[in-house]
Design an enzyme around this catalytic site. Structure first.
Site, PDB file in Angstrom:
ATOM      1  N   HIS A 171      11.704  27.320 -69.180  1.00  0.00           N
ATOM      2  CA  HIS A 171      11.452  28.073 -70.610  1.00  0.00           C
ATOM      3  C   HIS A 171      11.715  27.002 -71.695  1.00  0.00           C
ATOM      4  O   HIS A 171      11.896  27.167 -72.988  1.00  0.00           O
ATOM      5  CB  HIS A 171      12.251  29.390 -70.892  1.00  0.00           C
ATOM      6  CG  HIS A 171      12.294  30.223 -69.801  1.00  0.00           C
ATOM      7  ND1 HIS A 171      11.454  31.307 -69.582  1.00  0.00           N
ATOM      8  CD2 HIS A 171      13.304  30.367 -68.927  1.00  0.00           C
ATOM      9  CE1 HIS A 171      11.603  32.129 -68.721  1.00  0.00           C
ATOM     10  NE2 HIS A 171      12.597  31.651 -68.087  1.00  0.00           N
ATOM     11  N   SER A 292      -0.229   4.229 -86.927  1.00  0.00           N
ATOM     12  CA  SER A 292      -0.855   4.905 -87.925  1.00  0.00           C
ATOM     13  C   SER A 292      -1.411   4.308 -89.057  1.00  0.00           C
ATOM     14  O   SER A 292      -1.001   3.168 -89.527  1.00  0.00           O
ATOM     15  CB  SER A 292       0.013   6.237 -88.295  1.00  0.00           C
ATOM     16  OG  SER A 292      -0.458   6.451 -89.798  1.00  0.00           O
TER      17      SER A 292
END
Ligand code: ARG
Length: 481
Positions: A171, A292
């Site tokens: 999970h 970036s």
């Protein structure tokens, strides 16, 4: 151009198509282009020429065409192959619908009537399927080798990181500590199953439909077996109607590709998470990341994300293909021309993705310090603490509840299980004593998972040997392909 001129131009065009005899008008340009497969099936020129040479040679052996015709056809096709190879062949989608017509037209223009005899006993229906079989066989063979490379890369990394412990999740919540090798090997086994599927796709492609002609076979005394042998294909299709409408072999290949891509995507998702500042489990190699244009600090796992993103298109290729086939009556329907683009796209995407991911996995830097730290967070030794109480005679359900209370208190106080003293533990159960430290030692917790297939050091050691054996067997069995 006036409409009179247009009509005349169309009438002149009518002489061009191979079926021109029956027609007084050809479809106008835009419609003709809509119907064409040349822009994408020209990629099959090698297969098409190999198939035509094998067919012509067989026609010669069977006495259907003369030896001189066979030589003229073979020589003419060799010249065309050389031209296509060197980018000197003028493909024209306004003239030829597909690769089969382009090659045959130019051949016939050059060698005359012999060129017109090449298509004896053949239809583009069995010809185009033959080309696709040959291509699918080639692609699946190449992808089998790429999968073996992927397996070796994961196995090498599992060996080099042996001993490194990391959190295992369910999970997406910290569950139990595991060896990083174990985690990496989980992917090894996925790709080894992919290899089984890819080999099945290879086997499915390994059949010759040639000689099925349009749908019903032909009146010429064709020797289908010898054509298959010349092309290195193992089987000859037993039913001409099935042969010209069957695209199962392409579905098999694209399905095998889809699951490879899904596995790559799952691995890439983990690489994206692991390389985030929040996890910090690995650092991607500079040459396998991007920056970036605005934020100087960024190092983005672009290629991992892109592989994950491209999964949509590969699965889409499979869905598109299956949907095209659904409800098609026997035998050849023009819908089947939609088979090649999904195959090319899936194969190209998976091949590039395997290359990208194996590069990322083999160059990423594993942050052992951070992994050790993370392995102590998340109360991942709680199961072992409960098992400790079971070992002292407490029923597991009760032990689960006791340790649940311990964890709850630790969470509230913001401390780890390892921060607790034995005395503090004894306030929950007097079964706790000094030897509880081993239940809280991450290394011991991992190594105690001794079951076959578990994460214990011994078990993973055994798994690594098994993976080596599997890899060698795969390499040997693919050796001939
Ligand atoms: N371009 C066609 C394809 O790729 C070739 C077969 C065409 N056969 C036909 N009867 N129109 O499917």
């Amino acid at each position: 151009m006036t409409s009179m001129d247009q009509t005349k131009a169309n009438h002149d065009d009518a002489a061009k198509p191979l079926w021109g005899g029956r027609f007084s008008e050809a479809p106008e340009g835009r419609l003709e282009r809509f119907g064409a497969s040349l822009p994408f099936d020209r990629r099959l020129w090698r297969e098409d020429i190999a198939g035509s040479k094998a067919h012509a040679a067989m026609l010669g052996r069977q006495g259907v065409i003369s030896d001189e015709d066979v030589s003229a056809i073979e020589d003419g096709l060799d010249v065309i192959a050389g031209e296509i190879e060197h980018g000197e062949f003028a493909f024209d989608v306004d003239v030829d619908e597909d690769i089969h017509m382009a090659i045959e037209r130019v051949l016939t223009e050059r060698i005359g009537p012999a060129g017109g005899r090449l298509h004896t006993g053949r239809s583009r229906n069995d010809q185009s399927s033959l080309d696709a079989h040959l291509a699918a066989k080639e692609y699946s063979t190449r992808l089998c080798h790429a999968l073996i490379d992927m397996e070796s890369c994961l196995l090498a990394r599992a060996e080099s990181e042996f001993g490194v412990i990391m959190p295992g999740y369910t999970h997406m919540q910290p569950a139990q500590p595991v060896l990083m090798s174990h985690h990496l090997l989980a992917y090894f086994w996925m790709f080894s199953r992919d290899l089984v599927r890819m080999r099945a796709a290879l086997t499915a492609a390994d059949t010759s439909p040639l000689g099925s002609a349009a749908l019903a076979g032909t009146t010429y005394p064709l020797d289908r077996r010898s054509v298959a042998d010349a092309l290195g294909l193992t089987r000859v299709s037993p039913n001409s109607m099935d042969a010209v409408s069957d695209r199962d072999y392409i579905c098999d290949l694209v399905y095998a590709c889809s699951l490879v891509q899904v596995h790559l995507s799952r691995l890439c998702e983990e690489l994206v998470l692991w390389s985030s500042a929040e996890f910090g489990f690995v650092e991607m190699d500079d040459a396998h990341s991007t920056g970036s244009s605005i934020m100087p600090q960024k190092k983005n796992p672009d290629f991992a994300e892109l592989v994950r993103g491209k999964t949509g298109r590969v699965v889409g290729d499979l869905m598109g293909l299956l949907t095209t086939l659904k409800g098609l009556p026997l035998t050849y329907d023009k819908d089947l021309q939609e088979d090649k683009e999904p195959m090319f796209d899936a194969v190209d995407t998976v091949s590039d993705s395997l290359f990208a991911v194996s590069g990322m996995v083999s160059t990423m830097q594993v942050k052992e310090g951070r992994l050790a730290e993370a392995s102590h967070e998340g109360y991942m030794c709680a199961t072992d603490l409960a098992d400790y109480l079971v070992g002292k005679g407490m029923p597991f359900r009760q032990a689960h509840a006791v340790v649940g209370r311990v964890v709850g208190d630790c969470v509230r106080e913001g401390i780890t299980l390892q921060d607790l003293t034995v005395d503090e533990l004894r306030s929950y159960s007097d079964l706790f004593s000094e030897d509880v430290s081993s239940a809280l030692d991450v290394e011991t917790v991992v190594s105690r998972r001794t079951t076959y297939g578990g994460t214990g050091h011994e078990a993973v050691h055994e798994q690594i040997s098994e993976a080596h054996a599997r890899l060698s067997a795969d390499e040997v069995s693919l050796g001939g392909e």
